[in-house]
Design a protein around this motif. Structure first.
Motif, mmCIF file in Angstrom:
data_model
loop_
_atom_site.group_PDB
_atom_site.id
_atom_site.type_symbol
_atom_site.label_atom_id
_atom_site.label_comp_id
_atom_site.label_asym_id
_atom_site.label_seq_id
_atom_site.Cartn_x
_atom_site.Cartn_y
_atom_site.Cartn_z
ATOM 1 N N ALA A 215 -45.758 -24.782 -22.030
ATOM 2 C CA ALA A 215 -45.250 -23.680 -21.558
ATOM 3 C C ALA A 215 -44.139 -23.077 -22.686
ATOM 4 C CB ALA A 215 -44.469 -23.946 -20.239
ATOM 5 N N TRP A 216 -43.528 -24.107 -23.233
ATOM 6 C CA TRP A 216 -42.344 -23.597 -24.140
ATOM 7 C C TRP A 216 -43.204 -23.157 -25.509
ATOM 8 C CZ3 TRP A 216 -37.972 -21.702 -25.419
ATOM 9 C CH2 TRP A 216 -37.474 -21.908 -26.660
ATOM 10 N N THR A 217 -44.104 -23.837 -25.937
ATOM 11 C CA THR A 217 -44.909 -23.635 -27.157
ATOM 12 C C THR A 217 -45.581 -22.102 -26.920
ATOM 13 O OG1 THR A 217 -45.288 -25.901 -27.548
ATOM 14 C CG2 THR A 217 -46.618 -24.512 -28.789
ATOM 15 N N SER A 218 -46.111 -21.839 -25.840
ATOM 16 C CA SER A 218 -46.862 -20.746 -25.703
ATOM 17 C C SER A 218 -45.766 -19.636 -25.731
ATOM 18 C CB SER A 218 -47.596 -20.490 -24.182
ATOM 19 O OG SER A 218 -48.588 -21.630 -24.351
ATOM 20 N N PHE A 219 -44.422 -19.862 -25.047
ATOM 21 C CA PHE A 219 -43.415 -18.871 -24.929
ATOM 22 C C PHE A 219 -43.160 -18.500 -26.357
ATOM 23 C CE2 PHE A 219 -38.827 -17.711 -25.007
ATOM 24 C CZ PHE A 219 -38.890 -16.667 -24.356
ATOM 25 N N ARG A 220 -43.039 -19.264 -27.198
ATOM 26 C CA ARG A 220 -42.544 -19.477 -28.756
ATOM 27 C C ARG A 220 -43.283 -18.949 -29.441
ATOM 28 N NH1 ARG A 220 -40.321 -24.550 -32.584
ATOM 29 N NH2 ARG A 220 -39.716 -22.839 -34.484
ATOM 30 N N HIS A 221 -44.700 -19.166 -29.493
ATOM 31 C CA HIS A 221 -45.507 -18.574 -30.263
ATOM 32 C C HIS A 221 -46.385 -17.687 -29.706
ATOM 33 C CE1 HIS A 221 -44.813 -21.823 -33.235
ATOM 34 N NE2 HIS A 221 -44.743 -22.567 -32.349
ATOM 35 N N VAL A 222 -46.426 -17.091 -28.569
ATOM 36 C CA VAL A 222 -47.339 -16.012 -28.039
ATOM 37 C C VAL A 222 -46.257 -14.987 -27.438
ATOM 38 C CG1 VAL A 222 -49.152 -15.522 -26.344
ATOM 39 C CG2 VAL A 222 -49.193 -17.586 -27.424
ATOM 40 N N THR A 223 -45.411 -15.291 -26.646
ATOM 41 C CA THR A 223 -44.716 -14.568 -25.819
ATOM 42 C C THR A 223 -43.711 -13.671 -26.604
ATOM 43 O OG1 THR A 223 -44.980 -16.038 -23.642
ATOM 44 C CG2 THR A 223 -42.960 -14.162 -23.618
ATOM 45 N N LEU A 224 -42.876 -14.556 -27.299
ATOM 46 C CA LEU A 224 -41.770 -13.784 -28.217
ATOM 47 C C LEU A 224 -42.403 -12.900 -29.415
ATOM 48 C CD1 LEU A 224 -39.146 -16.678 -28.547
ATOM 49 C CD2 LEU A 224 -39.101 -14.515 -27.345
ATOM 50 N N PRO A 225 -43.444 -13.518 -30.104
ATOM 51 C CA PRO A 225 -44.016 -12.414 -31.080
ATOM 52 C C PRO A 225 -44.610 -11.272 -30.088
ATOM 53 C CG PRO A 225 -44.725 -14.677 -31.382
ATOM 54 C CD PRO A 225 -43.990 -14.746 -30.193
ATOM 55 N N GLY A 226 -45.135 -11.479 -28.902
ATOM 56 C CA GLY A 226 -45.417 -10.241 -28.387
ATOM 57 C C GLY A 226 -44.488 -9.127 -27.868
ATOM 58 N N LEU A 227 -43.425 -9.904 -27.779
ATOM 59 C CA LEU A 227 -42.324 -8.969 -27.252
ATOM 60 C C LEU A 227 -41.113 -8.561 -28.198
ATOM 61 C CD1 LEU A 227 -40.606 -11.335 -24.439
ATOM 62 C CD2 LEU A 227 -41.824 -9.060 -24.215
ATOM 63 N N ARG A 228 -41.640 -8.837 -29.569
ATOM 64 C CA ARG A 228 -40.985 -8.507 -30.629
ATOM 65 C C ARG A 228 -40.677 -6.978 -30.689
ATOM 66 N NH1 ARG A 228 -41.828 -10.604 -36.805
ATOM 67 N NH2 ARG A 228 -40.007 -9.669 -37.818
ATOM 68 N N PRO A 229 -41.588 -5.973 -30.481
ATOM 69 C CA PRO A 229 -41.210 -4.573 -30.729
ATOM 70 C C PRO A 229 -40.304 -4.054 -29.441
ATOM 71 C CG PRO A 229 -43.644 -4.701 -30.709
ATOM 72 C CD PRO A 229 -43.037 -6.144 -30.412
ATOM 73 N N ALA A 230 -40.268 -4.759 -28.155
ATOM 74 C CA ALA A 230 -39.339 -4.549 -27.078
ATOM 75 C C ALA A 230 -38.211 -5.034 -27.259
ATOM 76 C CB ALA A 230 -40.250 -4.858 -25.827
ATOM 77 N N LEU A 231 -38.047 -6.313 -27.766
ATOM 78 C CA LEU A 231 -36.689 -6.910 -28.297
ATOM 79 C C LEU A 231 -36.150 -6.049 -29.242
ATOM 80 C CD1 LEU A 231 -37.645 -10.586 -28.422
ATOM 81 C CD2 LEU A 231 -36.302 -9.352 -26.740
ATOM 82 N N LEU A 232 -36.748 -5.436 -30.310
ATOM 83 C CA LEU A 232 -35.999 -4.698 -31.185
ATOM 84 C C LEU A 232 -35.512 -3.428 -30.565
ATOM 85 C CD1 LEU A 232 -35.360 -3.696 -34.147
ATOM 86 C CD2 LEU A 232 -37.607 -2.885 -34.240
ATOM 87 N N LEU A 233 -36.351 -2.681 -29.401
ATOM 88 C CA LEU A 233 -35.905 -1.593 -28.974
ATOM 89 C C LEU A 233 -34.628 -1.859 -28.117
ATOM 90 C CD1 LEU A 233 -36.069 1.241 -28.040
ATOM 91 C CD2 LEU A 233 -37.776 0.253 -26.273
ATOM 92 N N THR A 234 -34.670 -2.771 -27.406
ATOM 93 C CA THR A 234 -33.456 -3.307 -26.331
ATOM 94 C C THR A 234 -32.295 -3.867 -27.272
ATOM 95 O OG1 THR A 234 -34.616 -5.731 -26.207
ATOM 96 C CG2 THR A 234 -35.026 -3.675 -24.393
ATOM 97 N N THR A 235 -32.453 -4.443 -28.474
ATOM 98 C CA THR A 235 -31.395 -4.815 -29.090
ATOM 99 C C THR A 235 -30.460 -3.450 -29.518
ATOM 100 O OG1 THR A 235 -32.370 -6.912 -29.859
ATOM 101 C CG2 THR A 235 -30.695 -6.183 -31.249
ATOM 102 N N VAL A 236 -31.561 -2.669 -30.032
ATOM 103 C CA VAL A 236 -30.747 -1.241 -31.035
ATOM 104 C C VAL A 236 -30.278 -0.468 -29.677
ATOM 105 C CG1 VAL A 236 -31.486 0.817 -31.952
ATOM 106 C CG2 VAL A 236 -32.516 -1.294 -32.676
ATOM 107 N N LEU A 237 -30.760 -0.364 -28.727
ATOM 108 C CA LEU A 237 -30.292 0.465 -27.574
ATOM 109 C C LEU A 237 -29.059 -0.137 -27.025
ATOM 110 C CD1 LEU A 237 -33.340 1.605 -25.413
ATOM 111 C CD2 LEU A 237 -32.063 2.874 -27.073
ATOM 112 N N SER A 238 -29.036 -1.574 -26.896
ATOM 113 C CA SER A 238 -27.720 -2.407 -26.403
ATOM 114 C C SER A 238 -26.634 -2.243 -27.377
ATOM 115 C CB SER A 238 -28.239 -3.923 -26.070
ATOM 116 O OG SER A 238 -29.006 -3.874 -25.232
ATOM 117 N N THR A 239 -27.036 -2.301 -28.574
ATOM 118 C CA THR A 239 -26.001 -2.234 -29.778
ATOM 119 C C THR A 239 -25.620 -0.815 -29.647
ATOM 120 O OG1 THR A 239 -27.112 -3.646 -31.230
ATOM 121 C CG2 THR A 239 -25.603 -2.222 -32.185
#
Length: 307
Positions: A215-239
């Motif tokens: 579960a952790w390996t899938s989250f690290r290597h699949v989920t997080l890379p897939g969430l990268r654009p959304a994480l960038l958006l939420t980080t910029v908006l939150s900043t």
């Protein structure tokens, strides 16, 4: 021998040439449709921004506006209250925003799980705080966190704990502000992350499972890379939202106690509408805009897609 065209053929050729050339009316029509929006944008956005910069170069002396050039910006560099407000805002940005985004990421993963029943109801429930008005929920938190009659301290008293000065102690006031911000914006960011998470192909998780990933390996290597654009958006908006934060500290603590929750937004408001120093307030606004731009570029460089 050169072939000659009849009158009908010449008219047909001329009409085809005319059809190929766009009519002037068709070229102008799109601009006419967007003209009202452009006029509104110019009147209510461009003009105020430009006028604010002009105001930042002036200072009110004896009831008259006097041109002082960059004096207001020079004053910023030596204003201890401005640096206090900047430091408080930076603390919220560095501490509260990462915690909030981490909670939002975990919440998005949980809401995307097929094991969770009634997912639509949970999604609605976590997003509802975002619909609450800023002033309204600030007042609610000020009542809940009141030292003598607040519900939170009453519950702590039932467990034998002493009441906590949530809004009257500098440290606890920052904690209270962070709790309020986290409650209000976590669900909103979780919905954005969830929308992106649902677009990650399920085949990637199947391939990871075949390779023996947990579960952790899938989250690290699949989920997080897939969430990268959304994480960038939420980080910029939150900043951007954190650097502009005003309603919550103003309603909860008014910037106190002892300027512990004084943010740039509150300090700008005080100079503009309490001291009526609009030139200095405009300079603060432009300094804030430059800071937001710099941090935005840094975040895009660090979190953006690598070419």
């Amino acid at each position: 021998m050169t072939a000659t065209l009849t009158g009908r053929e010449r008219r047909a050729v001329a009409s085809r040439g005319t059809a190929r050339r766009p009519r002037p009316r068709r070229r102008v029509a799109p601009y006419l449709f967007v003209l009202p929006a452009l006029l509104l944008f110019a009147v209510f956005k461009i003009y105020p921004i430009g006028q604010s910069f002009v105001i930042s170069l002036h200072k009110s002396v004896g009831g008259t506006e006097r041109f002082v050039g960059a004096d207001n910006y020079t004053r910023l560099m030596h204003d201890s209250l401005f640096w206090t407000a900047l430091k408080n805002t930076a603390v919220i940005l560095v501490v509260q925003v990462p915690v909030m985004l981490a909670l939002a990421t975990g919440l998005a993963v949980a809401l995307n799980s097929t094991l969770l029943r009634g997912r639509a109801l949970f999604r609605l429930g976590f997003f509802l705080p975002m619909v609450t008005g800023l002033v309204a929920y600030g007042i609610v938190f000020s009542i809940l966190l009141g030292k003598e009659y607040g519900l939170v301290n009453w519950l702590l008293g039932l467990t034998g704990l002493d009441p906590v000065p949530w809004l009257t102690d500098p440290l606890w006031a920052k904690v209270s502000l962070g709790l309020a911000l986290t409650w209000h914006y976590t669900g909103y960011n979780a919905v954005i992350l969830l929308a992106r998470l649902q677009s990650v192909p399920a085949e990637l998780y199947d391939a990871a499972a075949v390779d023996g990933a947990g579960a952790w390996t899938s989250f690290r290597h699949v989920t997080l890379p897939g969430l990268r654009p959304a994480l960038l958006l939420t980080t910029v908006l939150s900043t951007i939202g954190t650097l502009q934060i005003f309603d919550e500290p103003y309603v909860l603590t008014g910037g106190g106690p002892d300027n512990a929750t004084l943010t740039i937004g509150v300090y700008l408001y005080q100079n503009a509408f309490k001291y009526f120093d609009f030139g200095y307030a405009s300079a603060i606004a432009y300094a804030l805009a430059v800071l937001i731009g710099i941090l935005g570029v840094i975040q895009f460089r660090l979190l953006g897609e690598k070419s």
